[in-house]
Write a protein that holds these residues in place. Structure first.
Motif, PDB file in Angstrom:
ATOM      1  N   PRO A  62     -80.132  94.620 -80.283  1.00  0.00           N
ATOM      2  CA  PRO A  62     -80.081  96.077 -80.266  1.00  0.00           C
ATOM      3  C   PRO A  62     -81.365  96.628 -79.662  1.00  0.00           C
ATOM      4  N   LYS A  66     -79.208  96.795 -72.925  1.00  0.00           N
ATOM      5  CA  LYS A  66     -77.941  96.307 -72.363  1.00  0.00           C
ATOM      6  C   LYS A  66     -77.168  97.453 -71.702  1.00  0.00           C
ATOM      7  N   THR A  84     -68.508  98.209 -76.348  1.00  0.00           N
ATOM      8  CA  THR A  84     -67.705  98.371 -77.570  1.00  0.00           C
ATOM      9  C   THR A  84     -68.379  99.338 -78.559  1.00  0.00           C
ATOM     10  N   GLY A  85     -69.720  99.413 -78.526  1.00  0.00           N
ATOM     11  CA  GLY A  85     -70.416 100.382 -79.385  1.00  0.00           C
ATOM     12  C   GLY A  85     -69.981 101.805 -79.031  1.00  0.00           C
ATOM     13  N   ARG A  89     -68.126 104.516 -81.376  1.00  0.00           N
ATOM     14  CA  ARG A  89     -68.643 105.880 -81.595  1.00  0.00           C
ATOM     15  C   ARG A  89     -67.609 106.945 -81.211  1.00  0.00           C
ATOM     16  N   LYS A 110     -73.649  97.077 -90.137  1.00  0.00           N
ATOM     17  CA  LYS A 110     -72.766  95.896 -90.229  1.00  0.00           C
ATOM     18  C   LYS A 110     -71.815  95.841 -89.044  1.00  0.00           C
ATOM     19  N   VAL A 112     -68.111  95.672 -87.346  1.00  0.00           N
ATOM     20  CA  VAL A 112     -66.736  96.103 -87.574  1.00  0.00           C
ATOM     21  C   VAL A 112     -65.838  94.854 -87.475  1.00  0.00           C
ATOM     22  N   ILE A 117     -62.132  95.947 -83.520  1.00  0.00           N
ATOM     23  CA  ILE A 117     -62.838  95.917 -82.232  1.00  0.00           C
ATOM     24  C   ILE A 117     -61.883  95.520 -81.107  1.00  0.00           C
ATOM     25  N   GLY A 140     -71.800  94.440 -75.689  1.00  0.00           N
ATOM     26  CA  GLY A 140     -71.536  94.527 -77.133  1.00  0.00           C
ATOM     27  C   GLY A 140     -70.337  93.698 -77.562  1.00  0.00           C
ATOM     28  N   PHE A 141     -69.678  93.056 -76.628  1.00  0.00           N
ATOM     29  CA  PHE A 141     -68.557  92.167 -76.919  1.00  0.00           C
ATOM     30  C   PHE A 141     -68.597  91.002 -75.945  1.00  0.00           C
ATOM     31  N   ARG A 143     -69.511  89.459 -79.862  1.00  0.00           N
ATOM     32  CA  ARG A 143     -70.694  89.541 -80.707  1.00  0.00           C
ATOM     33  C   ARG A 143     -70.711  88.431 -81.751  1.00  0.00           C
ATOM     34  N   GLN A 147     -65.183  85.981 -81.655  1.00  0.00           N
ATOM     35  CA  GLN A 147     -64.798  86.914 -80.582  1.00  0.00           C
ATOM     36  C   GLN A 147     -64.882  86.227 -79.222  1.00  0.00           C
ATOM     37  N   ARG A 177     -84.512 106.144 -79.111  1.00  0.00           N
ATOM     38  CA  ARG A 177     -83.257 106.436 -78.387  1.00  0.00           C
ATOM     39  C   ARG A 177     -82.730 107.830 -78.713  1.00  0.00           C
ATOM     40  N   ARG A 221     -78.698 108.584 -82.891  1.00  0.00           N
ATOM     41  CA  ARG A 221     -77.600 107.864 -83.539  1.00  0.00           C
ATOM     42  C   ARG A 221     -77.901 107.665 -85.019  1.00  0.00           C
ATOM     43  N   ARG A 232     -79.590  95.532 -88.269  1.00  0.00           N
ATOM     44  CA  ARG A 232     -78.811  95.155 -87.073  1.00  0.00           C
ATOM     45  C   ARG A 232     -79.461  93.974 -86.363  1.00  0.00           C
TER      46      ARG A 232
HETATM   47  N1  LIG Z   1     -68.097  93.402 -80.757  1.00  0.00           N
HETATM   48  C1  LIG Z   1     -68.326  94.064 -81.915  1.00  0.00           C
HETATM   49  N2  LIG Z   1     -67.973  93.508 -83.094  1.00  0.00           N
HETATM   50  C2  LIG Z   1     -68.180  94.142 -84.272  1.00  0.00           C
HETATM   51  N3  LIG Z   1     -68.768  95.341 -84.361  1.00  0.00           N
HETATM   52  C3  LIG Z   1     -69.158  95.959 -83.214  1.00  0.00           C
HETATM   53  C4  LIG Z   1     -68.954  95.337 -81.921  1.00  0.00           C
HETATM   54  N4  LIG Z   1     -69.421  96.176 -80.969  1.00  0.00           N
HETATM   55  C5  LIG Z   1     -69.910  97.251 -81.610  1.00  0.00           C
HETATM   56  N5  LIG Z   1     -69.758  97.137 -82.963  1.00  0.00           N
HETATM   57  C6  LIG Z   1     -70.157  98.112 -83.996  1.00  0.00           C
HETATM   58  O1  LIG Z   1     -70.725  99.239 -83.360  1.00  0.00           O
HETATM   59  C7  LIG Z   1     -72.116  99.385 -83.705  1.00  0.00           C
HETATM   60  C8  LIG Z   1     -72.899  99.900 -82.518  1.00  0.00           C
HETATM   61  O2  LIG Z   1     -72.774  98.986 -81.453  1.00  0.00           O
HETATM   62  P1  LIG Z   1     -73.804  98.989 -80.222  1.00  0.00           P
HETATM   63  O3  LIG Z   1     -73.906 100.361 -79.679  1.00  0.00           O
HETATM   64  O4  LIG Z   1     -73.376  97.898 -79.299  1.00  0.00           O
HETATM   65  O5  LIG Z   1     -75.142  98.627 -80.957  1.00  0.00           O
HETATM   66  P2  LIG Z   1     -76.525  98.007 -80.497  1.00  0.00           P
HETATM   67  O6  LIG Z   1     -77.311  99.130 -79.946  1.00  0.00           O
HETATM   68  O7  LIG Z   1     -77.015  97.537 -81.833  1.00  0.00           O
HETATM   69  O8  LIG Z   1     -76.316  96.876 -79.522  1.00  0.00           O
HETATM   70  C9  LIG Z   1     -72.518  98.004 -84.184  1.00  0.00           C
HETATM   71  O9  LIG Z   1     -73.627  98.037 -85.061  1.00  0.00           O
HETATM   72  C10 LIG Z   1     -71.245  97.543 -84.909  1.00  0.00           C
HETATM   73  O10 LIG Z   1     -71.101  98.173 -86.163  1.00  0.00           O
END
Ligand SMILES: Nc1ncnc2c1ncn2[C@@H]1O[C@H](COP(=O)(O)OP(=O)(O)O)[C@@H](O)[C@H]1O
Length: 286
Positions: A62, A66, A84-85, A89, A110, A112, A117, A140-141, A143, A147, A177, A221, A232
């Motif tokens: 995090p 990325k 995926t984040g 959102r 945590k 998801v 996802i 983000g995928f 993770r 997966q 951020r 955020r 995280r």
């Molecule tokens: N592939 C995934 N599997 C499970 N949870 C996810 C995944 N992608 C995103 N999330 C959820 O969305 C949140 C935010 O994701 P992201 O913006 O990618 O965070 P980061 O800035 O920590 O990389 C994660 O903390 C998680 O709860």
């Protein structure tokens, strides 16, 4: 891509309690879904790389950046940047049936569930396919190893870029951020100057400030508090770090140590990826 999204969904829903170890490549296939069946179905989602755009994955802790680099590359390569984040959102802000359940998970840092996802990702891929999208840069995928195995079961990933940054800088970057609540632009107000020590060089990362019309609309955020960022990072090290070995053993991992902020790092990343783009190099450094 429509085929890919259907396969992802089918694989994920059949994969609760996956335990069967398939003989080839050590890939675990979902119980209840014969390896041969998924093997032939997966072939539908495998298109000759020469006939499609790149299918890349970005890994990294995090706050590493990325989103920033994946988004720049997606513009350059004309492929969608799928984070995926961002999908999570969007779902959170839509006040749909999932949003309350998701907020509780995300705001604690945590992960998801895979099912949720993959459902969000499949929908995004379906919408993209309807618009004629080809290829992707995933951010983000995957993770988790599970997966990654599901993804590997349905399509070929060409390259995995692992962005790396010294850990002491990551928390500071997450806390800096900001997002514009109107245009959705991502910025960073932190001005980071990390001392060099134990043989590693010092590092300066200038802030990425928004244009003046976004300034009064900046939001942070809910999961970018110090406590949640640390959680995280812990979960990343636990659940996502093993992906480095997963992809390295398949000869797909490109490790990239960020040398500093965007002006310094972007041209070096392009070089490491063997991408020629002199115009963009100049504009990135501006
Ligand atoms: N592939 C995934 N599997 C499970 N949870 C996810 C995944 N992608 C995103 N999330 C959820 O969305 C949140 C935010 O994701 P992201 O913006 O990618 O965070 P980061 O800035 O920590 O990389 C994660 O903390 C998680 O709860």
């Amino acid at each position: 891509m429509a085929v890919l999204s259907r396969l992802l969904r089918a694989t994920a829903s059949a994969s609760r309690g996956m335990t069967t170890l398939a003989p080839e490549a050590g890939v675990r296939y979902p119980t209840g879904l014969a390896a041969s069946k998924i093997g032939s179905a997966a072939a539908l989602g495998r298109v000759d790389p020469a006939e499609r755009n790149v299918q890349w994955v970005f890994l990294g802790c995090p706050g590493v950046g990325k989103g920033t680099y994946a988004s720049r590359l997606s513009q350059l390569l004309a492929v969608p940047h799928i984070a995926t984040g961002d999908l999570v959102r969007e779902e959170l802000s839509s006040s749909g049936p999932l949003s309350e359940q998701l907020a509780a998970i995300v705001n604690q840092g945590k992960l998801v569930s895979d099912e949720i996802i993959i459902d969000l990702l499949s929908k995004r891929l379906e919408n993209g396919a309807a618009k004629g999208e080809s290829g992707f840069i995933l951010d983000g995928f995957p993770r988790t190893i599970r997966q990654a195995e599901i993804l590997e079961g349905v399509t070929d990933i060409d390259l995995v870029v692992n962005l790396k940054l010294r850990e002491d800088v990551l928390v500071e970057k997450c806390l800096g951020r900001r997002m514009c609540s109107q245009c959705g632009g991502n910025f960073n107000v932190a001005s980071i100057s990390a001392k060099g020590e134990n043989g590693r060089p010092g590092m300066y990362m200038p802030p990425l400030l928004p244009p003046s019309h976004c300034m009064s609309k900046l939001i942070t955020r809910a999961d970018d508090t110090e406590e949640v960022v640390k959680e995280r990072l812990r979960i990343y090290n636990d659940m996502s770090k093993p992906l480095e070995e997963f992809y390295s053993s398949r000869g797909k991992l490109l490790e990239f140590d960020l040398p500093g902020g965007i002006p310094e790092s972007w041209p070096k990343l392009l070089e490491a990826l063997n991408i020629e783009d002199s115009d963009n190099k100049q504009s990135a450094a501006a």
